[in-house]
Write an enzyme that holds these catalytic residues in place. Structure first.
Site, mmCIF file in Angstrom:
data_model
loop_
_atom_site.group_PDB
_atom_site.id
_atom_site.type_symbol
_atom_site.label_atom_id
_atom_site.label_comp_id
_atom_site.label_asym_id
_atom_site.label_seq_id
_atom_site.Cartn_x
_atom_site.Cartn_y
_atom_site.Cartn_z
ATOM 1 N N GLU A 183 8.756 23.956 62.869
ATOM 2 C CA GLU A 183 8.055 23.097 61.905
ATOM 3 C C GLU A 183 7.348 23.893 60.810
ATOM 4 O O GLU A 183 6.165 24.195 60.910
ATOM 5 C CB GLU A 183 7.020 22.201 62.622
ATOM 6 N N LYS A 223 11.434 20.176 62.191
ATOM 7 C CA LYS A 223 10.476 19.145 61.780
ATOM 8 C C LYS A 223 9.998 19.510 60.387
ATOM 9 O O LYS A 223 9.364 20.548 60.186
ATOM 10 C CB LYS A 223 9.310 19.047 62.761
#
Length: 299
Positions: A180, A217
Site C-alpha cells: 500500500e 492497495k
C-alpha cells in the site's frame, strides 16, 4: 496455516464478488475512529480502555447480520484485534469460520518522517514473530502503508522498493502481502505521482517469481482505469482502493469508474454508524454502507 484453508481463502479473494473492509485503525487513529462512532476521549482513561472500546465497536460491526461473506471478501485487522476474541474465537478465525470473510493483518508500525516527498514505513521490529502468530490464527495476508506526497522519482522509488522488500519477507512466511503506497489525495502533483508509482510497481512486479503473488492497495487514481495494467498483471491477485479521505459518496463514484478495482475502505465504511444507535438502526446504516460500496466494487 493449513494449505486447504489458504487455498479456499485465495479462491474467495480471486473469484467472489465483494470488497475488503478495513477495520485496522491502530493507536494513532483510534481516538478519531471512536469519536466518529460517538465515543469521545472522556469515555476512557488510558490506552487499555480505549482499545476495549474500539474492540466493542469492531465486534458490533463484525457480528452484525449484514456484515457477512456475501458482499465482503476480507477484513483487515490490527494486531490488538488479532489478539482478542469474538464469541470465544480469535477474531481472525471468527471472521473465516463464522462469516466466510478472509482475514488480513496490518503489520506496519506507522510512518517515518517525510523525506524526498514521501513517508516510508518505520522499521517493522518483530515482523517474523508477528507473521508466525498470523499463520497460527489462520490469517491469509498482511497490509502495510507508506504515503507519497509529491511526484519525486527518488522518493517514490524508495517507497516502492521498501514495500516489495518487506513483501518478499511476508511471502516467504506463506502470507500474501497487500502493498500500500498511498498517494495523498491532496497532493498538488497527484497525477504525476501516480504515473511514477505505476512504473515503479510494474518494475517490482516483474522481478517477482511466478508463484509470488501480491495484492495492491492504491489511492483512487486521477484518471479512470489508470491502473489497468496492474489489475491485469499475472503476479497481482487483486487491486483494492483506499478511500483516502474522500466521503463515501465520492469514493464510491470514483471507484465505479475504475473497472476491476474493488474497495478497501475504512472511514468510508463506518460513516454514519454510532454507539448510540439501536441494533436495528445500526444494522440498517451498516447495510446501506456495505451495499453502496459493494455495488461500486462490482464495475
Amino acid at each position: 496455516m493449513a494449505s486447504q484453508t489458504q487455498q479456499a481463502m485465495l479462491e474467495k479473494i480471486t473469484s467472489a464478488p465483494g470488497f475488503i473492509a478495513a477495520l485496522d485503525q491502530s493507536g494513532g487513529s483510534t481516538p478519531k475512529a471512536l469519536k466518529l462512532y460517538g465515543i469521545d476521549e472522556t469515555s476512557y482513561q488510558n490506552d487499555g480502555e480505549m482499545f476495549d472500546l474500539v474492540h466493542e465497536m469492531r465486534t458490533r460491526i463484525i457480528t452484525s447480520e449484514v456484515f457477512n461473506g456475501d458482499r465482503i471478501l476480507g477484513a483487515i485487522l490490527f494486531e490488538n484485534t488479532l489478539d482478542r476474541d469474538i464469541e470465544g474465537l480469535p477474531t481472525s478465525q471468527y471472521l473465516w469460520q463464522k462469516k466466510h470473510i478472509v482475514p488480513f493483518l496490518k503489520v506496519d508500525k506507522g510512518l517515518a518522517d517525510e523525506a524526498d516527498g514521501v513517508q516510508q514505513m518505520k522499521p517493522i521490529s518483530g515482523l517474523d514473530a508477528l507473521l508466525e502468530k498470523a499463520n497460527q490464527k489462520d490469517v491469509f495476508g498482511t497490509k502495510m502503508r507508506s504515503v507519497i506526497k509529491m511526484a519525486n522519482p527518488q522518493g517514490i522509488k524508495a517507497v516502492t522498493e521498501q514495500q516489495f522488500a518487506i513483501g518478499r519477507q511476508i511471502l516467504a512466511a506463506g502470507l500474501v502481502p497487500i502493498i500500500e503506497p498511498e498517494v495523498d489525495i491532496h497532493s498538488p502533483q497527484k497525477a504525476d505521482a501516480e504515473a511514477l508509482l505505476k512504473q515503479e510497481i510494474l518494475t517490482q512486479l516483474n522481478l517477482l517469481d511466478d508463484d509470488q503473488l501480491v495484492m495492491l492497495k492504491l489511492t483512487l487514481p486521477s484518471k479512470a482505469n489508470f491502473y489497468r495494467e496492474l489489475i491485469e498483471h499475472p503476479r497481482v491477485i487483486k487491486v483494492v482502493a483506499l478511500s483516502g479521505g474522500y466521503s463515501r459518496e465520492d469514493a464510491n463514484t470514483k471507484l465505479a469508474e475504475n473497472n476491476g478495482m474493488i474497495a478497501s475502505f475504512s472511514r468510508a465504511l463506518t460513516e454514519g454508524i454510532s454507539a448510540q444507535q439501536s441494533q436495528a438502526e445500526f444494522d440498517a446504516t451498516l447495510h446501506e454502507a456495505i451495499d453502496g460500496i459493494f455495488r461500486a466494487s462490482g464495475t
